[in-house]
Design a protein around this motif. Structure first.
Motif, PDB file in Angstrom:
ATOM      1  N   GLN A   1     -37.633  -1.039  38.903  1.00 31.12           N
ATOM      2  CA  GLN A   1     -36.851  -1.667  38.147  1.00 31.12           C
ATOM      3  C   GLN A   1     -37.703  -1.796  36.662  1.00 31.12           C
ATOM      4  O   GLN A   1     -38.567  -1.909  36.335  1.00 31.12           O
ATOM      5  N   LEU A   2     -36.696  -1.326  35.781  1.00 33.67           N
ATOM      6  CA  LEU A   2     -37.111  -1.183  34.392  1.00 33.67           C
ATOM      7  C   LEU A   2     -37.001  -2.407  33.619  1.00 33.67           C
ATOM      8  O   LEU A   2     -35.745  -2.850  33.312  1.00 33.67           O
ATOM      9  N   VAL A   3     -37.824  -3.010  32.794  1.00 29.42           N
ATOM     10  CA  VAL A   3     -37.531  -4.194  32.369  1.00 29.42           C
ATOM     11  C   VAL A   3     -37.962  -4.188  30.580  1.00 29.42           C
ATOM     12  O   VAL A   3     -38.873  -3.693  30.351  1.00 29.42           O
ATOM     13  N   TYR A   4     -36.755  -4.397  29.994  1.00 34.60           N
ATOM     14  CA  TYR A   4     -37.042  -4.397  28.495  1.00 34.60           C
ATOM     15  C   TYR A   4     -36.899  -5.809  28.009  1.00 34.60           C
ATOM     16  O   TYR A   4     -36.165  -6.719  28.476  1.00 34.60           O
ATOM     17  N   GLN A   5     -37.735  -6.148  27.153  1.00 33.87           N
ATOM     18  CA  GLN A   5     -38.033  -7.352  26.493  1.00 33.87           C
ATOM     19  C   GLN A   5     -38.179  -7.319  24.973  1.00 33.87           C
ATOM     20  O   GLN A   5     -39.176  -6.604  24.690  1.00 33.87           O
ATOM     21  N   ALA A   6     -37.436  -8.297  24.237  1.00 37.22           N
ATOM     22  CA  ALA A   6     -37.491  -8.166  22.663  1.00 37.22           C
ATOM     23  C   ALA A   6     -36.749  -9.447  22.173  1.00 37.22           C
ATOM     24  O   ALA A   6     -35.615  -9.402  22.467  1.00 37.22           O
ATOM     25  N   ASP A   7     -37.676 -10.145  21.475  1.00 32.87           N
ATOM     26  CA  ASP A   7     -36.759 -11.280  20.959  1.00 32.87           C
ATOM     27  C   ASP A   7     -36.125 -12.142  21.714  1.00 32.87           C
ATOM     28  O   ASP A   7     -35.067 -12.831  21.565  1.00 32.87           O
TER      29      ASP A   7
ATOM     30  N   VAL B   1     -32.835  -5.833  32.626  1.00 30.88           N
ATOM     31  CA  VAL B   1     -33.244  -5.142  33.767  1.00 30.88           C
ATOM     32  C   VAL B   1     -32.341  -4.156  34.124  1.00 30.88           C
ATOM     33  O   VAL B   1     -31.133  -4.308  34.545  1.00 30.88           O
ATOM     34  N   THR B   2     -32.889  -2.748  34.592  1.00 31.69           N
ATOM     35  CA  THR B   2     -31.742  -1.840  35.063  1.00 31.69           C
ATOM     36  C   THR B   2     -32.794  -0.927  36.126  1.00 31.69           C
ATOM     37  O   THR B   2     -34.268  -1.076  36.161  1.00 31.69           O
ATOM     38  N   ASN B   3     -32.360  -0.183  36.682  1.00 31.63           N
ATOM     39  CA  ASN B   3     -33.077   1.019  37.619  1.00 31.63           C
ATOM     40  C   ASN B   3     -33.448   2.054  36.979  1.00 31.63           C
ATOM     41  O   ASN B   3     -32.668   2.767  36.012  1.00 31.63           O
ATOM     42  N   ALA B   4     -34.587   2.451  37.444  1.00 31.26           N
ATOM     43  CA  ALA B   4     -35.213   3.754  36.805  1.00 31.26           C
ATOM     44  C   ALA B   4     -36.014   4.527  38.038  1.00 31.26           C
ATOM     45  O   ALA B   4     -36.415   3.962  38.953  1.00 31.26           O
TER      46      ALA B   4
ATOM     47  N   GLN C   1     -44.201   6.992  32.539  1.00 31.50           N
ATOM     48  CA  GLN C   1     -42.993   7.648  32.176  1.00 31.50           C
ATOM     49  C   GLN C   1     -41.821   7.321  33.250  1.00 31.50           C
ATOM     50  O   GLN C   1     -42.060   7.717  34.633  1.00 31.50           O
ATOM     51  N   VAL C   2     -40.605   6.814  33.157  1.00 35.95           N
ATOM     52  CA  VAL C   2     -39.751   6.456  34.072  1.00 35.95           C
ATOM     53  C   VAL C   2     -38.393   7.094  33.508  1.00 35.95           C
ATOM     54  O   VAL C   2     -38.143   7.059  32.171  1.00 35.95           O
ATOM     55  N   ARG C   3     -37.412   7.429  34.313  1.00 34.16           N
ATOM     56  CA  ARG C   3     -36.159   7.838  33.601  1.00 34.16           C
ATOM     57  C   ARG C   3     -35.106   6.759  34.243  1.00 34.16           C
ATOM     58  O   ARG C   3     -34.844   6.539  35.153  1.00 34.16           O
ATOM     59  N   ASN C   4     -34.381   6.180  33.087  1.00 35.57           N
ATOM     60  CA  ASN C   4     -33.144   5.257  33.277  1.00 35.57           C
ATOM     61  C   ASN C   4     -32.320   6.053  34.058  1.00 35.57           C
ATOM     62  O   ASN C   4     -31.691   6.967  33.591  1.00 35.57           O
ATOM     63  N   ILE C   5     -31.884   5.645  35.025  1.00 34.41           N
ATOM     64  CA  ILE C   5     -30.835   6.295  36.009  1.00 34.41           C
ATOM     65  C   ILE C   5     -29.590   6.419  35.398  1.00 34.41           C
ATOM     66  O   ILE C   5     -28.798   7.422  35.606  1.00 34.41           O
ATOM     67  N   GLU C   6     -29.223   5.076  34.606  1.00 32.95           N
ATOM     68  CA  GLU C   6     -27.738   5.163  34.078  1.00 32.95           C
ATOM     69  C   GLU C   6     -27.630   6.072  32.660  1.00 32.95           C
ATOM     70  O   GLU C   6     -26.637   6.874  32.551  1.00 32.95           O
ATOM     71  N   SER C   7     -28.773   6.078  31.907  1.00 33.16           N
ATOM     72  CA  SER C   7     -28.447   6.857  30.758  1.00 33.16           C
ATOM     73  C   SER C   7     -29.269   8.407  30.600  1.00 33.16           C
ATOM     74  O   SER C   7     -29.113   8.970  29.834  1.00 33.16           O
TER      75      SER C   7
END
Length: 150
Positions: free
Chosen positions: A98-104, A109-112, A125-131
């Motif tokens: 699970q890739l977690v992005y946090q800002a402000d 949360v997305t899969n990678a 390094q991880v690759r976002n599965i969707e993008s």
């Protein structure tokens, strides 16, 4: 009388453990065959007298082994080199995380897919599965990869 006193001092000196040569009296060895990838538990280990000589690079205490993962086959009764064990991986190359992005105050949360092996606290390094975008993030204790915005 002086000879008797010298003899007593000599006997006491021989019976006392030597500080200069002090080392571990026992060392830990496998009690069974431990295969690569096995997580080492207390029950897999036993104590044996440490040999005389240089123990540089040899793990001799349980605390140095329990919870680690064998990198190669460890044989019963044989010394365990430090390079033969490693911390357990929190993320394995090719595995989903699970890739977690946090800002402000925003959390996404997305899969990678992990592009390399890693341990807790390590940046991987991880690759976002969707993008398909490759990003770097720190592995958290729960196995997620945290990417901070900014």
């Amino acid at each position: 009388m002086i000879r008797l006193a010298r003899l007593v001092v000599l006997a006491a000196t021989l019976a006392a453990p030597s500080v200069a040569g002090a080392g571990p009296r026992d060392m830990v060895v496998p009690a069974q065959v431990i295969y690569p990838g096995d997580r080492i538990t207390e029950s897999m280990l036993s104590d044996t007298p440490a040999p005389n000589g240089d123990l540089t690079g040899i793990l001799v205490e349980r605390g140095q082994l329990v919870g680690k993962v064998a990198r190669r086959t460890l044989l019963p009764g044989k010394a365990i080199p430090a390079v033969a064990v490693e911390e357990p991986r929190a993320v394995s190359m090719g595995g989903l995380v699970q890739l977690v992005y946090q800002a402000d105050g925003l959390t996404i949360v997305t899969n990678a897919q992990a592009l390399q092996n890693g341990y807790v606290g390590q940046v991987v390094q991880v690759r976002n599965i969707e993008s398909g975008i490759v990003v770097s993030g720190a592995i958290q204790a729960d196995g997620t990869v945290l990417v901070n915005g900014g």
